[in-house]
Design an enzyme around this catalytic site. Sequence first.
Site, mmCIF file in Angstrom:
data_model
loop_
_atom_site.group_PDB
_atom_site.id
_atom_site.type_symbol
_atom_site.label_atom_id
_atom_site.label_comp_id
_atom_site.label_asym_id
_atom_site.label_seq_id
_atom_site.Cartn_x
_atom_site.Cartn_y
_atom_site.Cartn_z
ATOM 1 N N LEU A 89 -21.297 11.109 -7.392
ATOM 2 C CA LEU A 89 -21.437 12.119 -6.281
ATOM 3 C C LEU A 89 -20.578 11.341 -5.066
ATOM 4 O O LEU A 89 -19.874 11.966 -4.511
ATOM 5 C CB LEU A 89 -22.648 12.484 -6.012
ATOM 6 N N LYS A 183 -12.696 6.934 13.979
ATOM 7 C CA LYS A 183 -12.814 5.695 13.395
ATOM 8 C C LYS A 183 -11.409 5.233 13.185
ATOM 9 O O LYS A 183 -10.328 5.982 13.105
ATOM 10 C CB LYS A 183 -13.302 5.740 11.883
ATOM 11 N N ARG A 257 -27.601 10.618 12.576
ATOM 12 C CA ARG A 257 -28.960 10.560 13.043
ATOM 13 C C ARG A 257 -29.101 11.855 13.648
ATOM 14 O O ARG A 257 -30.265 12.499 13.804
ATOM 15 C CB ARG A 257 -29.176 9.498 14.153
#
Length: 415
Positions: A89, A183, A257
């Site tokens: 996965l 990023k 989060r």
Amino acid sequence: MNPGVKALQEVGIEIVSVDPCSDAECAAESASLTRWQFQDLKNAAKRKPEVDLVLHGSDEYGLARKSLTEAQWERGLTKAAGQNLARWLMEMPANHMTPTIFARHAVDLLGRAGGDGISIKVEAHDEAWASNQGMNSFLAVAQGSSEPPVFLEITYNNLPSKEKPIVIVGKGITFDTGGISIKPSANMDKMRGDMGGAACTLATILTAANLRLPLHLKGLIPLAENMPGGKAIKPGDVVKAMNGKTIQIDNTDAEGRLILADALAYAQQTYQPNLVLDIATLTGAINVALGSSAAGVFTNSNALWHLVHQSSFTTGDRVWRMPLWKHFQSALESQLADLNNVGKTGAGGSCSAAAFLKEFTDAPHWMHLDIAGVGGVVDGSDVPYLAKGMTGRPTRTLIEVLSRISQSEDLQNMF
């Protein structure tokens, strides 16, 4: 054993007879993890032959011994298959593993694991459902992508007498660009594996079903992409989570989060569980601290820590306890909202992330596993028994935790 299986695989041997070495379960796990390789997207001419494993020497034993050894062998293969599923996965490119596709795999895999009196239910909740639940933190992350989010809810019940389920929550960011806080381009391809927590959660519950463990489990998997689209959340935005707490989002790359917050709040409000495990490739900071040596764990429960720690010794997939002090909660103070999604200084990043999650659960036994160091790509030398690629760790440790709970009346009463 591992070098032997690898060497035979390299020269094209298709059937390997494995000596149980007095521990057939361990031998099966080791050999099965070693032989696995991701080749799904390669041309048939470039694929290495698949290796079939057989148990060597079982005919030498008496009937009772043979039966016990073969049962241990099959159990080991089942556990290894769980970790290999998580690897598969995680390894699949993001265009082949969107939130919708992941949910389809979950429905298919778990649907085939039911029956024989075992109740398995998989619900793929859509964006409208999440909005009605007030999951604004989860949806804020998803809004920058054209791929619709999915909140996957899995129920496995092979213990009808148990009212409160054990809840396992997995971070399901199927690709993470970082959003507006984007990023660097180097190694961004590895962010296809940022749904490692989701992969471990699905694999753990499926393995529990295949082992017929007498447990009542809930799996909660928020699935989304984190993209820098025109509708993406921006640094400084404020959202209200399901439990009513407001969050100032100063770093859109601290998105894991945010989706876990609503999943934990949903678990708390809906099931009031005694035991919650959340698993996530959450922070680069844990990789700096521990590397690939161990998963970092944060918990409010000494009993749960000892259980997970002992389980990790059995599997050889280690964990290390990290601090969950109030010091890190104070670092999350926000000028605009109840909480900031990142600490003031950036120091202790994995600890402040765990402190953030703690704001969304009241479970007496809660553990957060930050698997960013152990779940991602290895080069083949960090973990010699795994080929280069995503590792699927620490799926087998989670399975061992559940297995121990299922075998202990005291643990079942506690959790």
